[in-house]
Every structure is written in C-alpha cells, then in structure tokens.
Write an enzyme that holds these catalytic residues in place. Structure first.
Site, PDB file in Angstrom:
ATOM      1  N   MET A 159       0.421  -4.956  -6.879  1.00 20.87           N
ATOM      2  CA  MET A 159       0.504  -5.999  -7.580  1.00 20.87           C
ATOM      3  C   MET A 159       2.185  -5.644  -8.190  1.00 20.87           C
ATOM      4  O   MET A 159       2.602  -4.868  -8.078  1.00 20.87           O
ATOM      5  CB  MET A 159       0.218  -5.946  -9.366  1.00 20.87           C
ATOM      6  CG  MET A 159      -1.091  -6.294  -9.664  1.00 20.87           C
ATOM      7  SD  MET A 159      -1.979  -7.925  -8.475  1.00 20.87           S
ATOM      8  CE  MET A 159      -1.487  -8.736  -9.967  1.00 20.87           C
TER       9      MET A 159
ATOM     10  N   THR B 102       4.996  -4.533 -17.929  1.00 20.01           N
ATOM     11  CA  THR B 102       4.018  -5.564 -17.825  1.00 20.01           C
ATOM     12  C   THR B 102       4.591  -6.027 -16.701  1.00 20.01           C
ATOM     13  O   THR B 102       4.290  -6.859 -16.076  1.00 20.01           O
ATOM     14  CB  THR B 102       5.447  -6.369 -18.423  1.00 20.01           C
ATOM     15  OG1 THR B 102       6.553  -6.374 -18.035  1.00 20.01           O
ATOM     16  CG2 THR B 102       5.131  -6.249 -19.796  1.00 20.01           C
ATOM     17  N   GLY B 103       4.153  -4.646 -15.180  1.00 14.93           N
ATOM     18  CA  GLY B 103       4.595  -4.879 -14.459  1.00 14.93           C
ATOM     19  C   GLY B 103       3.069  -5.879 -13.081  1.00 14.93           C
ATOM     20  O   GLY B 103       3.855  -6.674 -12.160  1.00 14.93           O
ATOM     21  N   CYS B 104       2.008  -6.298 -13.874  1.00 14.49           N
ATOM     22  CA  CYS B 104       1.257  -6.686 -12.977  1.00 14.49           C
ATOM     23  C   CYS B 104       1.255  -7.733 -14.459  1.00 14.49           C
ATOM     24  O   CYS B 104       0.223  -7.505 -15.237  1.00 14.49           O
ATOM     25  CB  CYS B 104      -0.249  -6.051 -13.209  1.00 14.49           C
ATOM     26  SG  CYS B 104      -0.011  -4.288 -13.992  1.00 14.49           S
ATOM     27  N   ILE B 105       0.828  -9.251 -13.875  1.00 14.45           N
ATOM     28  CA  ILE B 105       0.133 -10.107 -14.699  1.00 14.45           C
ATOM     29  C   ILE B 105      -0.370 -10.998 -13.916  1.00 14.45           C
ATOM     30  O   ILE B 105      -0.152 -11.798 -12.513  1.00 14.45           O
ATOM     31  CB  ILE B 105       1.560 -11.221 -14.688  1.00 14.45           C
ATOM     32  CG1 ILE B 105       3.181 -10.117 -14.833  1.00 14.45           C
ATOM     33  CG2 ILE B 105       1.505 -12.207 -16.003  1.00 14.45           C
ATOM     34  CD1 ILE B 105       3.843 -10.607 -13.746  1.00 14.45           C
TER      35      ILE B 105
END
Ligand SMILES: Cc1cc2nc3c(=O)[nH]c(=O)nc-3n(C[C@H](O)[C@H](O)[C@H](O)COP(=O)(O)OP(=O)(O)OC[C@H]3O[C@@H](n4cnc5c(N)ncnc54)[C@H](O)[C@@H]3O)c2cc1C
Lengths: 411, 105
Positions: A159, B102-105
């Site tokens: 991600m 917060t890298g993955c949204i």
C-alpha cells in the site's frame, strides 16, 4: 510578457485543471501549457471490466486532445527533469526548456512490477497478470477466455495503491464470471493482502470481509510479498509464508512518476509531499499537486482528484492574487464498488470520517445505499464512465459536492 | 511479563489499538516495556529502527513506512520482519511511542 502556468500530466487531474484554469485566467496575461507523454487518455476505472469481457480496450480510450481546451498549448513529450529551484522544466522532445511561474504536478501513479523480485520473469503475462494497465487487462481477458480453472491468487503487493477497492471488485467480478461460465467449482479464489483485513477502514473492512467470505473467496491477511517463484508458481512473503497459484493477478507496487524521483521532489515512492488541506507543495510555494501524484493521506482515485480540483484551482488563483491558500480539502473520497451480479456498493469518507452505512443523496439520480449491495450502485458505477468523459475531466459541474456531507449517514 | 513492567504500562495512556496517546511520556524504559508486552526483546538492531522512526516523526509528524525504514537505514525488509514480526512498521511505531503509520489508506 505573459506569465506561464505549466501543467505536467494530462490525465484525470491535469485535464481538469487545464479546463478550469483556461476558463479562469485572463488569456492576455497567462499562457497555459500542458505536457504529457501519451496522446491517449485512458479511462482507468474501465480497466477493471476488461478481463471479464464487459468492456474492451476501445471502450476506455479517447484522444487526449478532445478534452483539452484550444486556448491551452498542448505538448506531447516525455518530461526529462523538473528543476523547481530554477522554476523550469526540461522536456525530452526538442530538448525544450519551459520556464514557469506556476507549476501543477499531475503525473499520477503507475504500477512498478519490477519492484518485486521475480514478478516480471518467465511467468509475466503468461500466468501472471496485472489489470492496472490497459495492456495487462487485455492480456488477462485473452488468458481467461481459455483458462479451465485452478487456483487464482489476487495479491496486493504494497500500500498505497490507486483505487484501493479495485482488487476487491476484481475478486467479486471474478466470482461472478466463473459462475456464469459454469466453472466456479473448478476455481479457487484467494485474496492475499498486506492489510489486516479486506480494506483500510474498520467498518468497511467488516462489511467487505463478510462479502468475500459469502462469495467463497478466502482472505489471507498481513501478507507482504517478498518474491515470486516462477518455477514453483508460488508467492512468498517476508515472513516466509507461501501461497501457490495457477494464475496470479497482481497489483504491484504503485509509485509516482520516475521524473519526480529523478528531480529529487518525491518521497520513497516518488510521491510529492503536499499540504494535505491546501494541496500546495510542502517545499515550493508556486507548485501545486493534484491527484495520485501527491502524498495526501487519502485514497488515490479519480473521484478524489475531482474533489481536489476546487481547492487546487482556487488556491492557485488566490496565490496569484497575493492571498493565502485556504485549507479546504478534507480528504473526501467516494467509490462505487462492483460486487458482481449487476450489483454494487458505495462508500463515502474523508480524513476524519470512515465509511458509514446510510444513504448517499444525489440529486436526480440517487439516493444510493451506502455500504450495502444494490443494483442502483452498479448503475451508478456504469454511469460514471459517461460522467467522466462528458463532465468530470472537462471540469464541468458534477452532481456531487466537494466537501463530504454527513447527510443520510448513520453513525 | 514482569510486575515491574506492568506497572510502567499501567501508568501510561494508550488508544484502542495500543499506541501511546501522550508522546511526552515515552522513555527507553517505556519502549522496553511495550516491546516485552508484544513479545519482543529489544536489541541494538531494534534501536536503530526505533531511533530512526523517532527522528522521522520529529521532522515530518508522520511515522515512517516500512519502505522508508528499509530505504533509509541499513535494516533490510527481511530483517524488519525478524525484528518486528506481524506488521513491522506498525510494531516499530508502537514501540517508539509514535502513532500508527498513515501509509495505508
Ligand atoms: C483498475 C483501476 C480502477 C480504478 N477505478 C476507479 C474508480 O472506480 N473510481 C475512481 O475514482 N478512480 C478509479 N481509479 C483511479 C483513477 O483512475 C486515478 O486515481 C486517476 O486517474 C488519477 O488521476 P491523475 O491525474 O492523478 O493521474 P492519471 O490520470 O494517471 O494521469 C497521469 C498522467 O501523467 C502522464 N505522465 C506521467 N509521467 C510522465 C512523464 N514523465 N512525462 C510526461 N507525461 C507523464 C501520464 O501519461 C498520464 O497521462 C482506478 C484506477 C485503476 C488502475
């Protein structure tokens, strides 16, 4: 002498900005230039439907020129380097150098399968496919036509990826496709994700996780791929778990444009650091970023680029007029999620509020049920293609508001 | 888990997911206690990551992503998974007293 607004990238975001700014700026004072390497505009959300023969390549491409206003100078060239301290950009074509007063970066994000060891070895486009490019999706459609079953592994490498719901939609549509072809009993579908569940936000993860289970799709969570073993047909994670496949559908690492990296303007994934509310570059006052190219912590999606448009164009104009930029972007994202069998689901969220159940009020067309399967959401998704070509990228008003509304949501 | 460590953690505030809510309370001793609670005994290599994570946070107000850590320190991906099993970036941030990346949204 006229001042220059230079826009890099004429995909979803760059095209919208060009249209909006051409209408807003005085042509006697401003020269607007757009640069892109590719003359074709791809409707990327349509890639999802290609493997299953719902769309073909012709349904998702149009010449970029059709969407750019004549008042804007359009240059088709690769960008060699951006020199933000000198306020200029060097192009590959004719080695042209363009000095600018303002720069908008809209170079998007792209898959980089080479980032994963073994991904582009012997199996690439033989039994390993992506559907994030038109070529990948088309090659996969070809493959599926004659495939007689086995284990299909859908894997997200890392991600963030653009349109983070697309891999789920792919899984749902695959389940439907194999049922229609009377071969679902011969296909095992595995969904291997680096996330701890189906999605990134808690309530949606529960709803989508349930749906995967109901459709007989097995989720493997916290799976961070380290390599692909082409000979043994297996993907291996950093913590040394293995999943074997007959068909691997990969969503490789997504990164910003190489030119961002070359120019020393990006983070470790070549995304440009931006103020998440004003969308101004964190480092250069006269640079603004729209769409996937920036590092704002929201989804990378066409709908998001659209919600960013007002903030970017308004703040550009304010800055040109000597005013402070306004922190108006709230991270708003909404996505229709195809769930198969002519049904779909809709989620709507922003920086602060996770996707909630309820109804999404859309004047004239809606309401659309949120976080719940329905036919109207599926039609919403298909109608989106028409809105995209005819309203969205031309910068015409869409029947949705930029800031997220809590109307109709059940918290 | 020793009674002494338990008592350190008991005096601190954590959110639902186990991340510290008052970063000023973080000390190396606290890091050791959180790590032990997660079943990890901190070594010199862990500290390379923890110090790096705290430096990044001080500069950017964000916890580093896994890719950032492996690109900017000499700790490889593989080693990260050995040091901090099951979600290395998240675990490292947790032990460093920082918010979830917060890298993955
Ligand atoms: C399979 C799939 C499904 C999706 N589904 C949805 C959906 O349902 N809903 C939704 O909202 N979004 C969806 N998206 C995401 C959406 O398409 C993107 O988020 C959106 O297009 C981003 O717009 P952008 O302007 O930032 O980048 P893009 O539209 O990708 O444009 C970037 C442009 O920059 C140009 N460029 C890059 N580097 C250079 C260079 N060095 N020199 C010259 N030109 C360069 C490229 O040629 C391109 O034209 C989906 C994407 C995919 C792949």
């Amino acid at each position: 002498m006229k001042k220059t607004l230079l826009i890099l990238g004429a995909g979803t975001g760059g095209t919208m900005v060009a249209n909006k700014m051409a209408a807003r700026l005085d042509a006697d004072e401003w020269h607007i230039i757009v640069v892109d390497r590719d003359e074709t505009h791809y409707y990327q959300p349509g890639f999802l439907f290609i493997p299953f023969g719902i769309y073909d390549a012709a349904d998702v491409i149009q010449p970029k020129r059709n969407f750019l206003p004549s008042a804007v100078e359009t240059v088709f060239s690769d960008i060699e380097i951006i020199e933000p301290d000198q306020n200029r950009v060097r192009l590959v074509k004719d080695q042209r150098v363009i000095p600018y007063d303002y720069l908008v970066i809209a170079t998007g994000s792209h898959i980089q399968p080479e980032q994963i060891e073994g991904m582009t070895d012997s199996g690439w486009r033989k039994n390993i496919f992506d559907f994030y490019t038109c070529e990948g999706a088309t090659a996969l459609a070809q493959f599926l036509k004659t495939w007689d079953g086995g284990r299909m592994v859908i894997n997200i490498a890392e991600m963030p990826i653009k349109c983070p719901v697309a891999p789920l939609e792919f899984a749902f549509l695959a389940d439907w496709y194999f049922q229609e072809r009377g071969m679902r009993d011969r296909v095992e579908i595995i969904y291997a994700t680096p996330l701890s569940g189906a999605f990134t936000k808690p309530r949606a993860t529960v709803a989508l996780g349930d749906l995967l289970a109901r459709k007989g799709i097995q989720t493997v969570a916290d799976f961070n791929i380290a390599e692909v073993d082409n000979n043994r047909q297996a993907i291996i994670s950093y913590d040394e778990r293995e999943i074997s496949y007959d068909l691997l559908v990969t969503i490789p690492t997504n990164m910003g444009a190489d030119v961002i990296g070359r120019s020393g303007m990006g983070d470790e994934l070549n995304f440009v650091p931006v103020d998440k509310q004003t969308l101004q570059s964190k480092k250069w006052d006269n640079i603004w970023v729209i769409g996937d190219a920036g590092n704002a912590p929201t989804s990378k999606a066409g709908s998001v680029a659209h919600f960013m448009l007002e903030t970017v164009t308004e703040n550009l104009k304010r800055h040109m007029d000597g005013l402070e930029p306004l922190p108006t972007f709230d991270g708003h994202a909404n996505c229709f999620i195809e769930t198969g069998f002519d049904k779909g689901l809709l989620i709507d969220f922003n920086y602060e509020v996770e996707p909630l159940p309820g109804r999404y009020p859309l004047p004239g067309v809606g309401p659309f049920p949120l976080l719940e399967e329905s036919r109207v959401n599926h039609w919403g998704k298909l109608a989106f293609r028409w809105m995209y070509w005819n309203l969205l990228i031309k910068g015409r008003p869409m029947p949705v508001s930029n800031e997220m509304s809590m109307a109709g949501k059940w918290s | 888990m020793s009674a002494q460590n338990l008592s350190i953690l008991d005096t601190l505030a954590f959110n639902d997911e186990g991340y510290m809510t008052d970063r000023t309370q973080w000390t190396e001793e606290v890091a050791n206690a959180i790590a032990e609670d997660e079943g990890i005994t901190l070594t010199e290599r862990h500290w390379v990551v923890i110090h790096f994570a705290r430096k990044v946070f001080a500069e950017t107000k964000d916890s580093p992503t896994l890719r950032q850590i492996t690109k900017q320190t000499d700790v490889s991906m593989k080693e990260m998974y050995q040091l901090f099993p099951n979600g290395p970036a998240k675990k490292a941030a947790m032990i460093a007293g920082l918010p979830k990346p917060t890298g993955c949204i």
